[in-house]
Design an enzyme around this catalytic site. Structure first.
Site, PDB file in Angstrom:
ATOM      1  N   ARG A   8       0.806  -1.148  -0.105  1.00 19.13           N
ATOM      2  CA  ARG A   8      -0.121   0.130   0.107  1.00 19.13           C
ATOM      3  C   ARG A   8       0.943   1.385  -0.076  1.00 19.13           C
ATOM      4  O   ARG A   8       0.485   2.116  -0.482  1.00 19.13           O
ATOM      5  CB  ARG A   8      -1.044  -0.049   1.117  1.00 19.13           C
ATOM      6  N   LEU A  28      -7.021  -8.155  10.167  1.00 20.56           N
ATOM      7  CA  LEU A  28      -8.116  -8.979  10.724  1.00 20.56           C
ATOM      8  C   LEU A  28      -7.548 -10.324  11.425  1.00 20.56           C
ATOM      9  O   LEU A  28      -7.466 -10.373  12.514  1.00 20.56           O
ATOM     10  CB  LEU A  28      -9.048  -9.249   9.717  1.00 20.56           C
TER      11      LEU A  28
END
Lengths: 282, 293, 654
Positions: free
Chosen positions: C301, C444
């Site tokens: 990212r 997560l």
């Protein structure tokens, strides 16, 4: 069907509004306010300058920074519930122009496209108001406990994978599992009423949300283990038989969950359950 | 709040909630709905009786054939159907059960049509209103035409199963001579009441399929909806035909036909007997003219 | 002695996993959250959750490679042991979630389907539509509800954490509970707890508009920080490359959009006003594919973000001359997109009014995640190679088994405990796993891993080490309650008799802080700009000292809660800016125009922020990263294009 057409018309109208929205206009946000439980309600209006992409949340934020009403009175910041602002947490649900929905996805361009247009905000009417637009939806979580909306796993230890599942079955469950407990289905339901007294929660109509969640877990291989108990609950007072088939729930559900199918599916399960229980004698 | 299962001791309505709810749904179909179909089919013979009589009906006018056929049907029901009283009691009990519970259930909801004016929501509200008005209508209909509560009928016409069409026409039109203001009111009440009941039944049939879980998918619900709409429209036609038939009948003509039927079947004496037994009629000024006919 | 309770603050994935684990072990839990736990920010996670799986394994993938990718993706800033343990647990965690009923997407044969995600060439991401976070959160929420119904978990929803309660000083400092406020009644009270688990997520609101929920203000962590908990790598903030800018927040467009084939491009010709579908292939510049042929659109990212930022801000090639680029999925089958990405397609359509199945989306980077967080420690596991290994190649024999206990000693009471004994940090608020950049679909995983694996550590601490919390004298609690009550009362009284000057308006202060932090301390940073930012923060803190509330209500006073958090956010912001200023290198998400290279000699270190109560500001030091499992190597992701043009100094101020 005519209502489906009306819905389309509505969406088309909103698209048009968005296209024709006047940039930089001021709109009136009219809010039903209440200082707390047992206090009287009152209406207050605020003038808000919109910007590109303005939604109800950004308007409420700008009111909070400068809470002066249209008649020049200094007021207080409006209290409201919100979370993700992406329509996945369910927190910011309220009644906008008379219809329940999430306020984060409510774009001002679609609802008040012209200078001076008014947008009306009210708290949901089926849940007790805490303050202003913030309501207490604990009853919905309580309902999830009543229908045992969980998979009764043996524990969190490493016991291998869960049951295999077809893509179709997964899709069915996923659609149901998107329910974010926002309460739109209950707000729009003529059979679901405000119950301030928690004692009444167990006998008043439970609503589409919990019925659909019961179906979700009845559809899971392991979740099925509690199917009988879930159905017993839903066959009791306030259970699935209290549905009046107005079918508003499915029309206001922001996630498009097939709530009326869930109600019918649970109806079918209870029919079978009652018959087998009668002949099995337990 | 951690023990959601523990609540106050449930009353019988709550304890047998499911059973009672399903009985409520069931009684709406059997026997009430089935009776409604039979009743409307029979009554609408006022309009289609000419063709129902087949070869015998050739040469009759529509009204004449209708009156004849209708009278035959009524006579058959009143003389040939076994355990008629038992059937009627079952019906009355079912209607009482269905309507009393229906009233109670209706109080548990609060309509919200102005905010959510969807077609299904319209039907939700209409289902309740048709129940309220429908039960009033049924009560009036049964009380006046079956139990002989003539004080509720304009000019006190008493329905008789020997003069079924003529007395029906008089009761609805307001007098044996034809229309009166009160008769128009009664007729309108009949029109509204019977239409709402047909809607109530057709829509109830649609919701029952969801309640019982016969139609689960949206598509199945739609398809069944079309079927119920079809049935509802059919019954509506039958209802309006019955009503139309009764409203267009000429009292004297009907009475003549009915009298002839009695004479044919049982002879003059029986007719005399019946006319004497009818208490309302001697008070009518043109009674003599009638008898001469 | 009455029972020892554990307090879990925060009901997202980490908090719920911890609560379930601790309750399951028989220790009662008080679960405290500002929102009903089912509405926690974890619902916003879209793309998926990473784990080695059978398909990838047979292609040469392994848990070890997942570990290696995570360390590499994080530019070697993470302590290595916990990351190894997390990667090893990942497949087991997926299995558990599967058993809990998470509707993971399935293959035709009924196995769990997989998708590609950034930072890996293997399909290792499990997903549930495009709302994976929501689905995982719901599964844990359901299990927590089950325990709640059984009386093992007691929920305090709409309660705001105010301050940890500690006794002792220095190394003996021990957490014995916390003070919280009911956001409806405004009651402030203390909770006794043998251990407190902070699982309060990130601090996106410090940067104004971000992809975070409105509750992610980092206030709880900032309060622990002021109470003496250390904070690690505060400057490491992830800016997600693809978000839709909005008036109230920036809405995430998941990395899964690129995982499912989404291509990032701009028109080659500046100021091209044609509709995107009218621009032929040859006139489009697919910036990521051309600059990174190996990974293409699936570079990590921070890299994608900087390239998009660069093409818009420095090259001026943004679509329509604005700060936006196309994220294009229109070459994929619309039905496929609905099935795999329905959730985010819907979000785009709802908020932008265009159907992304037929029109390329317009996106721009937005603050998304905090790699930094409360500093935590751990007991290392069994794996301890003689020397750190080089990059792992797919298919090579893995040097260590994937059994539990290699990276961490399972159940060691100090696992993910802060420097305050008995105070734990789990999930995003824990700095431990993601180094300088988090790989997509690892968040997560880290949240649930913390709860499940290190929840056992909390249980062991409470059983074996924590003294009886009932023996703690009540004045210890009362003094914190009084401290918070005084703070509360002072804020309430500020609402009357103020100057009416807008510069003391808490909303105005928060907005200025957000704008400043976003401009100075996110994608592109520089020493001078950060210096300027620190000055601005001091000014804001001075103004905040005279903050004036708009609401004096004694019932459900949201302004008060917000204003109180603004004060804490300002303190946190300073730590973030200071970390950025002192880290004179570029590493992962932290990019300094004046120090563009990674400097392992000086800065292969964790920045450790300590709050100095005397000066009211941050003391910063750099401590060694606990490494030794893998060697450092350059993090290029096969970039081939010539070095991008030098960003101008002024760019950072934009």
């Amino acid at each position: 069907m005519s209502d489906a057409y009306a819905h389309l018309h509505d969406a088309e109208q909103r698209r048009q509004n968005r296209k024709n929205a006047v940039p930089g206009r001021q709109v009136i946000i009219k809010i039903k306010r209440c200082d707390g439980p047992g206090k009287p309600s009152r209406w207050e209006s605020f003038k808000v300058k919109t910007e590109a992409g303005s939604n109800v949340i950004s308007c409420l934020k700008s009111i909070a920074a400068n809470p002066v009403t249209t008649d020049g009175k200094q007021s207080t910041p409006v209290v409201w519930d919100s979370g993700c602002l992406e329509e996945v947490c369910g927190a910011c649900t309220m009644v906008i122009n008379g219809r329940v929905r999430q306020s984060c996805s409510c774009l001002i361009d679609e609802y008040a496209p012209r200078e001076g247009d008014t947008l009306t905000l009210e708290p949901m009417s089926k849940f007790p108001v805490i303050r202003d637009l913030w309501v207490d939806r604990e009853r919905m979580f309580h309902a999830l406990k009543r229908v045992q909306a969980w998979v009764p796993i043996d524990g969190t230890y490493n016991l291998g994978a869960g049951p295999k599942e077809s893509p179709e079955q997964q899709q069915t469950r996923y659609d149901l599992s998107e329910c974010m407990t926002c309460g739109c289905c209950l707000e729009a339901c003529p059979q679901f009423n405000l119950e301030e007294d928690e004692q009444a929660w167990d006998t008043a109509f439970i609503g589409a949300q919990a019925i659909s969640q019961a179906r979700l877990f009845n559809e899971h291989e392991t979740g099925k283990r509690l199917k009988g108990e879930r159905l017993d609950t839903l066959m009791g007072a306030g259970g699935v038989s209290d549905c009046g088939n107005a079918q508003n729930c499915v029309k206001v559900c922001p996630k498009g969950i097939p709530l009326t199918e869930s109600i019918a599916a649970v109806g079918r399960s209870t029919t079978i359950h009652a018959v087998t229980r009668f002949f099995r004698g337990k | 709040m951690n023990q959601p299962q523990a609540h106050a001791k449930p009353g019988p309505l709550q304890k047998h909630h499911f059973l009672i709810r399903r009985l409520h749904s069931l009684t709406g179909i059997v026997p009430i709905g089935v009776f409604l179909i039979a009743h409307l089919v029979t009554n609408s013979s006022l309009a289609w009786g000419k063709w129902g009589l087949r070869t015998e009906g050739r040469g009759y006018s529509v009204a004449e054939g209708g009156i004849k056929y209708f009278q035959k049907e009524v006579a058959w029901i009143n003389t040939q159907v076994p355990h008629l009283l038992l059937i009627e009691i079952t019906l009355w009990v079912s209607i009482a059960f269905h309507s009393i519970l229906g009233f109670y259930y209706a109080t548990t909801g609060k309509g919200n049509l102005p905010r959510y004016p969807h077609q299904d929501n319209w039907r939700y509200s209409l289902q309740r209103w048709s129940g309220y008005i429908g039960i009033l209508f049924i009560f009036y209909h049964v009380a006046t035409l079956r139990w002989g509560w003539t004080f509720l009928v304009p000019e006190g016409t008493k329905w008789s199963h020997d003069f079924s069409a003529s007395t029906l026409a008089a009761a609805l039109q307001g007098s044996p001579e034809g229309w009166t203001a009160a008769g128009i009111g009664i007729s309108l009440f009949y029109f509204v009441g019977v239409s709402l009941l047909v809607f109530h039944f057709a829509n109830g049939l649609w919701t029952a399929a969801i309640t019982w879980g016969l139609t689960v998918s949206e598509k199945a619900q739609k398809q069944w909806g079309v079927a119920c709409l079809g049935l509802g429209l059919g019954l509506m036609v039958a209802a309006w035909a019955s009503l139309g038939g009764a409203l267009l009948i000429d009292y004297d003509e009907a009475k003549g036909i009915e009298s002839k039927l009695i004479v044919e079947k049982y002879g003059e004496d029986r007719l005399e007997e019946l006319l004497d037994a009818a208490p309302a009629e001697p008070e009518r000024p043109d009674e003599q003219a009638m008898a001469d006919d | 002695m009455t029972e020892q309770r554990v307090i879990v603050v925060g009901g997202g994935l980490a908090g719920l996993a911890a609560a379930v684990r601790v309750a399951e072990a028989g220790v009662p839990v008080d679960l405290v959250s500002m929102v009903p736990v089912k509405r926690s920010h974890s619902v916003c996670a879209q793309g998926g959750i990473n784990a080695c799986n059978e398909v990838a394994r047979q292609q040469g993938y392994s848990e070890y490679q997942h570990f290696d990718e995570t360390i590499f993706g994080g530019d070697f800033l993470a302590d290595q042991g916990p990351v190894l343990e997390m990667a090893n647990w990942a497949p087991r965690i997926i299995d558990l979630l599967d058993r809990m009923g998470v509707p993971f997407n399935r293959t035709a044969e009924g196995f769990r389907d997989l998708r590609l995600f950034g930072g890996s060439l293997f399909k290792r991401t499990h997903f549930s539509g495009a709302t994976t976070g929501q689905q995982l959160l719901y599964a844990l929420d359901e299990q927590a509800r089950r325990y709640e119904a059984e009386g093992k978990i007691k929920k305090y929803e709409f309660w705001e954490f105010l301050w940890p309660v500690t006794e002792g000083e220095g190394d003996d400092k021990r957490c014995v509970g916390m003070v919280a406020q009911d956001m409806r009644t405004m009651q402030i009270r203390a909770f006794r707890g043998a251990a407190v688990v902070m699982a309060t997520g990130g601090n996106g609101l410090v940067f104004g508009k971000s992809t975070n929920s409105v509750i992610c203000n980092g206030g709880a962590a900032a309060r622990c920080y002021q109470a003496g908990a250390h904070y690690g790598n505060a400057e490491m903030i992830q800016v997600h490359p693809t978000a839709i800018p909005g008036a109230d927040k920036c809405r995430l467009m998941s990395e899964s959009a690129r995982g499912e084939g989404g291509r990032v491009w701009v028109p080659k010709q500046k100021g091209d006003t044609r509709r995107p579908k009218d621009i032929p292939e040859s006139e489009r510049y697919y910036l990521l594919e051309e600059r990174y042929p190996d990974y293409g659109n699936l570079v990590p990212r921070d890299i994608a973000t900087r390239e998009i930022f660069d093409i818009c801000v420095n090259e001026g090639m943004g679509v329509d001359g604005e700060n936006q680029v196309y994220l294009d999925l229109t070459h994929r089958d619309p039905d496929y997109l609905t099935r795999k990405l329905g959730g985010i397609m819907e979000i785009y359509e709802k908020f932008v009014g265009e159907d992304p199945r037929f029109n390329p989306m317009k996106i721009f980077p937005a603050v998304h995640y905090s790699m930094g967080g409360m500093w935590t420690t751990y007991t290392a596991g069994a794996y301890n190679p003689d020397s750190p290994l080089p990059a792992h190649k797919p298919g090579n024999a893995i040097p260590v088994s994937s059994d539990p206990g290699q990276g961490l000693t399972i159940g060691a009471p100090n696992n993910m405990m802060t420097n305050i004994t008995g105070l734990y940090a789990f999930g995003e608020v824990n700095f431990a796993y993601h180094g300088a950049t988090r790989l997509g679909a690892n968040a997560l995983l880290s949240c649930i891993f913390d709860g499940l694996c290190n929840g056992q550590s909390v249980v062991n601490y409470v059983r074996d080490e924590a003294g009886a919390v009932d023996d703690v004298a009540s004045p210890v609690y009362d003094s914190v309650v009084k401290q918070e009550q005084d703070k509360h009362d002072a804020l309430v009284s500020s609402s009357s008799g103020g100057s009416g000057d807008n510069s003391f308006n808490p909303y105005a202060i928060a907005k200025e802080m957000g704008d400043e932090m976003n401009a100075a301390s996110t994608v592109v940073k520089s020493g001078p700009r950060l210096g300027q930012c620190m000055n601005k923060l001091s000014e804001l803190r001075e103004r905040y000292a005279k903050v004036e509330l708009g609401d004096a209500a004694a019932w459900t006073n949201q302004s008060l809660s917000f204003s109180r958090a603004v004060g804490d956010m300002l303190i946190m912001a300073e730590a973030v800016a200071k970390g950025g200023l002192l880290r004179e290198e570029s590493r992962g998400s932290h990019y300094r125009t004046d120090f563009q290279d990674r400097d392992d000699d000086k800065f292969w270190k964790t920045s450790l922020a300590k709050y100095n109560p005397d000066t009211g500001s941050t003391d910063m030091e750099f401590v060694e990263v606990r490494k030794g499992l893998v060697q450092s190597r350059p993090r290029t992701y096969g970039k081939t294009a010539p070095a991008k043009s030098e960003p101008k100094q002024t760019a950072a101020a934009s």
